[in-house]
Motif scaffolding. Structure first.
Motif, short mmCIF file in Angstrom:
data_model
loop_
_atom_site.label_atom_id
_atom_site.label_comp_id
_atom_site.label_asym_id
_atom_site.label_seq_id
_atom_site.Cartn_x
_atom_site.Cartn_y
_atom_site.Cartn_z
N ARG A 105 0.83 -1.21 0.00
CA ARG A 105 0.00 0.00 0.00
C ARG A 105 0.87 1.26 0.00
N ALA A 106 1.97 1.24 0.75
CA ALA A 106 2.84 2.40 0.83
C ALA A 106 3.52 2.69 -0.50
N VAL A 107 3.98 1.64 -1.19
CA VAL A 107 4.61 1.82 -2.50
C VAL A 107 3.61 2.43 -3.48
N GLY A 108 2.38 1.93 -3.45
CA GLY A 108 1.36 2.48 -4.33
C GLY A 108 1.09 3.95 -4.06
N ALA A 109 1.08 4.31 -2.76
CA ALA A 109 0.83 5.71 -2.40
C ALA A 109 2.00 6.60 -2.83
N GLU A 114 -0.07 10.25 -3.32
CA GLU A 114 -1.24 10.50 -2.48
C GLU A 114 -0.86 11.33 -1.25
N ARG A 115 -1.80 12.14 -0.76
CA ARG A 115 -1.64 12.94 0.44
C ARG A 115 -2.78 12.62 1.41
N VAL A 116 -2.55 12.89 2.68
CA VAL A 116 -3.60 12.63 3.67
C VAL A 116 -4.64 13.72 3.59
N ALA A 117 -5.90 13.36 3.90
CA ALA A 117 -7.00 14.32 3.85
C ALA A 117 -7.13 15.11 5.14
N ALA A 182 5.60 16.11 0.99
CA ALA A 182 4.95 15.10 0.18
C ALA A 182 5.68 13.76 0.32
N GLY A 183 4.93 12.69 0.44
CA GLY A 183 5.52 11.36 0.54
C GLY A 183 5.87 10.94 1.95
N ALA A 184 5.71 11.83 2.93
CA ALA A 184 6.06 11.47 4.31
C ALA A 184 5.18 10.32 4.82
N ASP A 185 3.89 10.39 4.51
CA ASP A 185 2.96 9.37 5.02
C ASP A 185 3.30 7.98 4.48
N PRO A 186 3.40 7.77 3.16
CA PRO A 186 3.76 6.43 2.67
C PRO A 186 5.18 6.01 3.06
N ALA A 187 6.10 6.98 3.19
CA ALA A 187 7.47 6.64 3.60
C ALA A 187 7.46 6.05 5.01
N PHE A 188 6.70 6.66 5.89
CA PHE A 188 6.58 6.10 7.23
C PHE A 188 5.85 4.76 7.19
N GLY A 189 4.92 4.62 6.26
CA GLY A 189 4.24 3.34 6.11
C GLY A 189 5.22 2.23 5.76
N LEU A 190 6.18 2.54 4.85
CA LEU A 190 7.22 1.56 4.51
C LEU A 190 8.10 1.24 5.71
N ALA A 191 8.43 2.26 6.49
CA ALA A 191 9.26 2.03 7.68
C ALA A 191 8.52 1.14 8.68
N ILE A 192 7.22 1.36 8.83
CA ILE A 192 6.41 0.53 9.73
C ILE A 192 6.42 -0.92 9.24
N ALA A 193 6.26 -1.11 7.94
CA ALA A 193 6.26 -2.46 7.37
C ALA A 193 7.59 -3.16 7.64
#
Length: 316
Positions: A105-109, A114-117, A182-193
């Motif tokens: 999901r993070a790679v796709g974002a 994508e940005r958070v709402a 930009a990209g902070a949210d999915p980057a942290f998602g990858l770190a979490i994974a």
């Protein structure tokens, strides 16, 4: 306290930790579902996926510790302790699947930009999650100290990672929404994974060791031999085999005694050795094979003499 009473107390403690884990995971799953809906955050989605798997894993833990607490029966003469290792491995599989899903999901974002709402809801929910997790971890640590439960240990490792996971979600939301990175949210998602994957790898080792009947650590084996060494009629110890299943320790060894002893005398020595072991290692199940001193039928490591050699006097 009798062995049956101790086992019952242990079972009650491990079940209480499992129930607490289920309650926390269920509460957080509801809150994070709402936060994902409001924020559309990849990091929060990863946190929700992790919490959902926490809930499933906690139910598996409850089943595992309940089965492990059952007494030995005709079909399971060594008890049911390995149910905890199986529950732990089930958790490891779920953690690994969660990590893979979050990474995809993070790679796709990242690719889609994508940005958070919204960030407020996710931050509030993450703070609540951290407070609830800290309370759960404190109770789990108490139960682990009292019981040594492998399944609860694995659950505890997972929830420790949840603290960092929730911190990462807060950082990701703040950087993306308030700082505009930009990209902070999915980057942290990858770190979490990546963190979850590493946690799954670490947690799997102890469960596999239990299932594969790995020997006790060297210091514990040495302490066991030391407990035997003081008996004046014990002349040798070899072929020592140890393992742990759930809360139960098992050990067997060959004990060398004077070959001129009667069966009754040798039996008395074995009883005295068992009493020494019980004093130092309460609850351990022991199987002792008496040998006449000097007779070693085993080969290799099994034939190695484990008792320290007696000091020799000065030659005259």
């Amino acid at each position: 306290m009798t062995a049956s009473t101790a086992s019952a107390d242990r079972g009650a403690l491990t079940r209480s930790a499992a129930y607490a884990s289920i309650a926390v995971a269920a509460l957080l799953a509801v809150l994070k579902t709402w936060a994902v809906w409001k924020s559309d955050s990849t990091a929060m989605l990863g946190s929700l996926a992790d919490t959902g798997l926490d809930l499933v894993a906690s139910i598996a833990t409850l089943i595992g510790v309940w089965i492990a607490a059952q007494p030995a029966d005709r079909d399971h003469r060594f008890g049911h302790g390995k149910a905890e290792a199986l529950a732990a491995l089930f958790q490891v599989v779920l953690i690994a699947l969660s990590a893979a899903g979050i990474a995809m999901r993070a790679v796709g974002a990242l690719v889609g930009g994508e940005r958070v709402a919204s960030a407020d809801e996710g931050i509030v929910v993450s703070v609540i999650a951290m407070v609830a997790t800290l309370g759960l971890l404190a109770w789990q640590r108490h139960v682990i100290r009292r019981t040594g439960s492998l399944a609860i240990k694995t659950d505890n490792v997972h929830y420790q990672s949840d603290l960092l996971l929730n911190l990462a979600v807060i950082a990701a939301l703040a950087l993306d929404r308030f700082v505009g990175i930009a990209g902070a949210d999915p980057a942290f998602g990858l770190a979490i994974a990546a963190w979850l994957g590493w946690g799954a790898w670490r947690a799997s080792s102890e469960a596999v060791n239990h299932l594969m009947d790995k020997e006790w650590p060297d210091d514990k084996r040495e302490a066991f031999v030391a407990a035997l060494a003081g008996h004046p009629e014990l002349r040798g110890v070899h072929d020592l085999r140890t393992r742990t299943s759930g809360m139960h320790d098992f050990v067997q060894f060959h004990a060398a005694v004077d070959p001129r002893m009667t069966i009754a005398q040798a039996h008395r020595v074995m009883d005295e050795l068992e009493a020494r072991i019980e004093a130092e290692f309460p609850g351990v199940e022991v199987l002792i094979h008496p040998d006449p001193d000097g007779l070693v039928d085993e080969e290799g490591a099994a034939a190695e003499e484990l008792l320290p050699a007696e000091p020799q006097g000065d030659p005259q």
